[in-house]
Write a protein that holds these residues in place. Structure first.
Motif, PDB file in Angstrom:
ATOM      1  N   HIS A 197       9.286  15.218 -15.908  1.00  0.00           N
ATOM      2  CA  HIS A 197       8.059  14.726 -16.100  1.00  0.00           C
ATOM      3  C   HIS A 197       8.339  13.141 -16.609  1.00  0.00           C
ATOM      4  N   VAL A 198       9.183  12.659 -17.227  1.00  0.00           N
ATOM      5  CA  VAL A 198       9.423  11.207 -17.635  1.00  0.00           C
ATOM      6  C   VAL A 198       9.848  10.617 -16.573  1.00  0.00           C
ATOM      7  N   THR A 199      10.870  11.253 -15.672  1.00  0.00           N
ATOM      8  CA  THR A 199      11.250  10.561 -14.327  1.00  0.00           C
ATOM      9  C   THR A 199      10.414  10.207 -13.494  1.00  0.00           C
ATOM     10  N   GLY A 200       9.401  11.080 -13.370  1.00  0.00           N
ATOM     11  CA  GLY A 200       8.234  10.772 -12.464  1.00  0.00           C
ATOM     12  C   GLY A 200       7.319   9.488 -12.955  1.00  0.00           C
ATOM     13  N   VAL A 201       7.152   9.434 -14.445  1.00  0.00           N
ATOM     14  CA  VAL A 201       6.497   8.263 -14.863  1.00  0.00           C
ATOM     15  C   VAL A 201       7.352   6.963 -14.663  1.00  0.00           C
ATOM     16  N   PHE A 202       8.878   7.043 -15.067  1.00  0.00           N
ATOM     17  CA  PHE A 202       9.449   5.787 -14.745  1.00  0.00           C
ATOM     18  C   PHE A 202       9.467   5.673 -13.177  1.00  0.00           C
ATOM     19  N   ALA A 203       9.469   6.341 -12.265  1.00  0.00           N
ATOM     20  CA  ALA A 203       9.317   6.132 -10.811  1.00  0.00           C
ATOM     21  C   ALA A 203       8.048   5.569 -10.380  1.00  0.00           C
ATOM     22  N   ALA A 204       6.892   5.909 -11.076  1.00  0.00           N
ATOM     23  CA  ALA A 204       5.645   5.414 -10.841  1.00  0.00           C
ATOM     24  C   ALA A 204       5.591   4.060 -11.187  1.00  0.00           C
ATOM     25  N   VAL A 205       6.063   3.554 -12.390  1.00  0.00           N
ATOM     26  CA  VAL A 205       6.182   2.342 -12.902  1.00  0.00           C
ATOM     27  C   VAL A 205       6.964   1.379 -12.179  1.00  0.00           C
ATOM     28  N   ILE A 206       8.115   1.785 -11.502  1.00  0.00           N
ATOM     29  CA  ILE A 206       8.771   1.071 -10.480  1.00  0.00           C
ATOM     30  C   ILE A 206       8.100   0.764  -9.486  1.00  0.00           C
TER      31      ILE A 206
ATOM     32  N   GLY B 152       0.843  -1.239  -0.166  1.00  0.00           N
ATOM     33  CA  GLY B 152       0.026  -0.006  -0.234  1.00  0.00           C
ATOM     34  C   GLY B 152       0.908   1.200   0.193  1.00  0.00           C
ATOM     35  N   GLY B 153       1.986   1.424   0.675  1.00  0.00           N
ATOM     36  CA  GLY B 153       2.466   2.411   0.715  1.00  0.00           C
ATOM     37  C   GLY B 153       3.398   2.530  -0.504  1.00  0.00           C
ATOM     38  N   LEU B 154       4.032   1.466  -1.045  1.00  0.00           N
ATOM     39  CA  LEU B 154       4.533   1.630  -2.489  1.00  0.00           C
ATOM     40  C   LEU B 154       3.531   2.331  -3.742  1.00  0.00           C
ATOM     41  N   ALA B 155       2.321   1.715  -3.514  1.00  0.00           N
ATOM     42  CA  ALA B 155       1.250   2.438  -4.403  1.00  0.00           C
ATOM     43  C   ALA B 155       1.004   3.888  -4.115  1.00  0.00           C
ATOM     44  N   GLY B 156       1.312   4.356  -2.579  1.00  0.00           N
ATOM     45  CA  GLY B 156       1.186   5.702  -2.651  1.00  0.00           C
ATOM     46  C   GLY B 156       2.288   6.627  -3.218  1.00  0.00           C
ATOM     47  N   SER B 157       3.403   5.710  -3.008  1.00  0.00           N
ATOM     48  CA  SER B 157       4.720   6.477  -3.638  1.00  0.00           C
ATOM     49  C   SER B 157       4.704   6.598  -5.293  1.00  0.00           C
TER      50      SER B 157
ATOM     51  N   LEU C 154       3.611  10.167  -9.764  1.00  0.00           N
ATOM     52  CA  LEU C 154       2.893  10.733 -10.964  1.00  0.00           C
ATOM     53  C   LEU C 154       2.448  12.420 -10.594  1.00  0.00           C
ATOM     54  N   LEU C 155       2.530  12.934  -9.512  1.00  0.00           N
ATOM     55  CA  LEU C 155       2.388  14.241  -9.342  1.00  0.00           C
ATOM     56  C   LEU C 155       3.491  14.914  -9.999  1.00  0.00           C
ATOM     57  N   LEU C 156       4.633  14.462 -10.072  1.00  0.00           N
ATOM     58  CA  LEU C 156       5.681  15.318 -10.783  1.00  0.00           C
ATOM     59  C   LEU C 156       5.304  15.512 -12.114  1.00  0.00           C
ATOM     60  N   VAL C 157       4.517  14.561 -12.688  1.00  0.00           N
ATOM     61  CA  VAL C 157       4.336  14.828 -14.166  1.00  0.00           C
ATOM     62  C   VAL C 157       3.517  15.949 -14.521  1.00  0.00           C
ATOM     63  N   GLY C 158       2.768  16.561 -13.405  1.00  0.00           N
ATOM     64  CA  GLY C 158       2.066  17.800 -13.646  1.00  0.00           C
ATOM     65  C   GLY C 158       2.851  18.896 -13.237  1.00  0.00           C
ATOM     66  N   VAL C 159       4.270  18.939 -12.905  1.00  0.00           N
ATOM     67  CA  VAL C 159       4.987  20.041 -12.411  1.00  0.00           C
ATOM     68  C   VAL C 159       5.099  20.991 -13.516  1.00  0.00           C
ATOM     69  N   ASP C 160       4.769  22.166 -13.414  1.00  0.00           N
ATOM     70  CA  ASP C 160       4.972  23.287 -14.584  1.00  0.00           C
ATOM     71  C   ASP C 160       4.221  24.610 -13.918  1.00  0.00           C
ATOM     72  N   GLY C 161       4.791  25.660 -14.477  1.00  0.00           N
ATOM     73  CA  GLY C 161       4.248  27.221 -14.160  1.00  0.00           C
ATOM     74  C   GLY C 161       4.081  27.362 -12.811  1.00  0.00           C
ATOM     75  N   ALA C 162       2.925  27.986 -12.654  1.00  0.00           N
ATOM     76  CA  ALA C 162       2.896  28.658 -11.131  1.00  0.00           C
ATOM     77  C   ALA C 162       2.657  27.465 -10.029  1.00  0.00           C
ATOM     78  N   ARG C 163       2.209  26.469 -10.352  1.00  0.00           N
ATOM     79  CA  ARG C 163       2.022  25.334  -9.760  1.00  0.00           C
ATOM     80  C   ARG C 163       3.117  24.407  -9.502  1.00  0.00           C
ATOM     81  N   ALA C 164       4.517  24.676  -9.907  1.00  0.00           N
ATOM     82  CA  ALA C 164       5.537  23.816  -9.913  1.00  0.00           C
ATOM     83  C   ALA C 164       6.173  23.431  -8.669  1.00  0.00           C
TER      84      ALA C 164
END
Length: 497
Positions: A458-467, A331-336, A341-351
């Protein structure tokens, strides 16, 4: 009285655990100042930074097994005394070579501390619930220390010279040496056998070559030397494995890998280390070079990652009382994965808020793995093998971190270069080049480079989420570890000597 002594002993064990982790990262902020004072070249700076970690990674297997044989408390006291003396030596180094040697020897001393502390915990806490709480505290110190290292260094460097970063370890190690013989039990295996020096040499050489090759893959444009180092390290590693299978008393008991939970958790520790280290590398660069924060401010903004691990590890025993340990870890790893995946949305004012929330959630989810998973590793083996099991856990952590910097660092570099159409190899290079261009062109280059680096994050966030998601599935499919009953553990009073 017995419980009080055990918990007081745990406080003593927290000191070396925390300091070894802090020492691995505290030098990051001090490196520019000490390099200027000592006149260190770029190559010397690299060795000042890496020699400590190389030696810890290379010797932790040997030290974990050595502690089982000569006594875990004895090895801890020897390592603590050496760490104290060498910290003073490093603080007052007068040349780059002196500091490199001091850092390498500090790594030798540091390699004795982590496996000894974890193995001693298995002897001090016979009750499974208390042992789980103690391991959670140990894991909190270990993983929080790495995040606190740059923050502590930044505070010290504001008021003192760079040597203060090393002297911070002295009072804690002095307290360990004074209180350790009183509060800590001694434990050694009844039939230790002789230490096979050939196995020591093979394990050290294999780990050093592989860690060196992994780290250099991220900094060398022509990967011939790192590739040769990796191949040579792998070949020597195979020789080491072959030798261990033939020895009656091996340095590393590879039969432990027959235990499915043991192997699954070690795999999870390695890959979680990959995801965390790779994400941390990208986020720290993003904070400094894209968002423009200073190194000290970036260290503070990056602190949620360390704090997230701390909260997750401390909460893990409570979770384990309400659900299966494997369920809590998965469960913890699913939360990780969600945090990644939140890192995929990093951009602009909400970065900035997304970065801080993302790394906090990512780190929080790994807490059960580091606390409960480490407990499963040492709980899957008899007490006389606890040092060897602890050393494997530590080696997995170091390999995971090194692989994360290399593998996800390479992925991020490929994405960055493709977005820059080959006009820039790195964000640091773009920042340096912008300083030699007219203001408008420089600003445009920085904007384009920042967008390219954000895409790599963003790509790193996707890779980490898959791991993390893959690890959650792996943990759910593993069988519960065979639990060591209190009757098989040595009595704490009887082992005090």
């Amino acid at each position: 009285m017995r419980v009080n002594r055990a918990w007081l002993g745990l406080v003593v064990l927290m000191l070396p655990t925390l300091l070894v982790a802090i020492d691995a990262t505290a030098l990051l902020l001090a490196l520019p100042r000490l390099s200027a004072d000592l006149g260190a070249t770029n190559v010397q700076q690299l060795w000042i930074s890496d020699s400590y970690g190389f030696m810890v990674a290379g010797l932790v297997i040997t030290m974990g097994t050595l502690g089982d044989r000569i006594g875990r408390r004895r090895l801890l006291m020897i390592g603590g005394a050496a760490f104290l003396v060498l910290s003073v030596l490093a603080a007052f180094a007068v040349s780059p070579l002196m500091l490199i040697l001091a850092r390498a020897l500090l790594g030798v001393a540091g390699a004795t501390l982590a496996p000894s502390t974890l193995a001693l915990i298995t002897n001090m806490f016979r009750d499974e619930r208390q042992r789980g709480q103690a391991i959670a505290i140990w894991a909190t110190c270990q993983f929080t220390g790495g995040a606190l290292g740059p923050v502590l260094a930044g505070l010290l460097l504001q008021h003192f010279w760079w040597g203060s970063v090393f002297l911070a370890a002295v009072p804690a190690m002095a307290l360990l040496l004074l209180a350790g013989p009183v509060l800590l039990p001694e434990f050694r295996t009844d039939q230790p056998g002789r230490l096979d020096l050939a196995s020591v040499g093979l394990s050290l050489l294999a780990v050093l070559l592989m860690v060196y090759g992994i780290k250099q893959l991220t900094v060398e444009s022509v990967p011939v030397v790192p590739t040769v180092a990796l191949v040579a390290g792998g070949a020597i590693g195979l020789l080491f494995v072959h030798r261990q299978l033939r020895l009656e008393t091996p340095l590393l008991d590879l039969r432990l890998f027959r235990n499915r939970p043991f192997t699954a958790v070690l795999v999870a520790l390695v890959f979680a280390g990959i995801a965390m280290a790779g994400t941390g590398l990208l986020v720290t660069q993003y904070l400094q070079s894209v968002l423009g924060f200073s190194p000290v401010a970036s260290a503070v903004l990056f602190a949620p990652m360390g704090l997230g691990v701390a909260v997750g590890t401390m909460a893990a025993p409570a979770l384990a009382r309400r659900m299966k340990q494997t369920t809590a870890i998965a469960g913890g790893l699913a939360g990780s994965a969600l945090g990644s995946l939140l890192l995929v949305g990093v951009d602009g004012a909400r970065a900035l808020p997304l970065v801080m929330i993302g790394i906090a959630v990512l780190a929080l989810g790994t807490g059960p793995l580091f606390a409960l998973g480490t407990g499963l590793v040492v709980g899957s083996v008899p007490p006389e093998r606890a040092g060897s099991a602890a050393s494997m856990s530590e080696t997995g952590n170091y390999f995971g971190g090194s692989l994360g910097f290399a593998l996800l660092g390479v992925v991020a570099a490929v994405v960055y270069r493709s977005r820059m159409d080959g006009t820039s190899d790195s964000l640091a290079g773009a920042v340096a080049a912008s300083q030699h261009l007219p203001a408008s062109q420089g600003a445009e280059l920085l904007h384009t480079a920042g967008e390219a680096f954000t895409a790599s994050l963003h790509v790193t966030g996707v890779f980490a989420a898959v791991i993390f998601a893959g690890l959650a599935v792996l943990i759910l499919t593993m069988r519960p570890a065979t639990r060591t009953t209190p009757a098989t553990l040595p009595d704490y009073e009887a082992t005090r000597s």
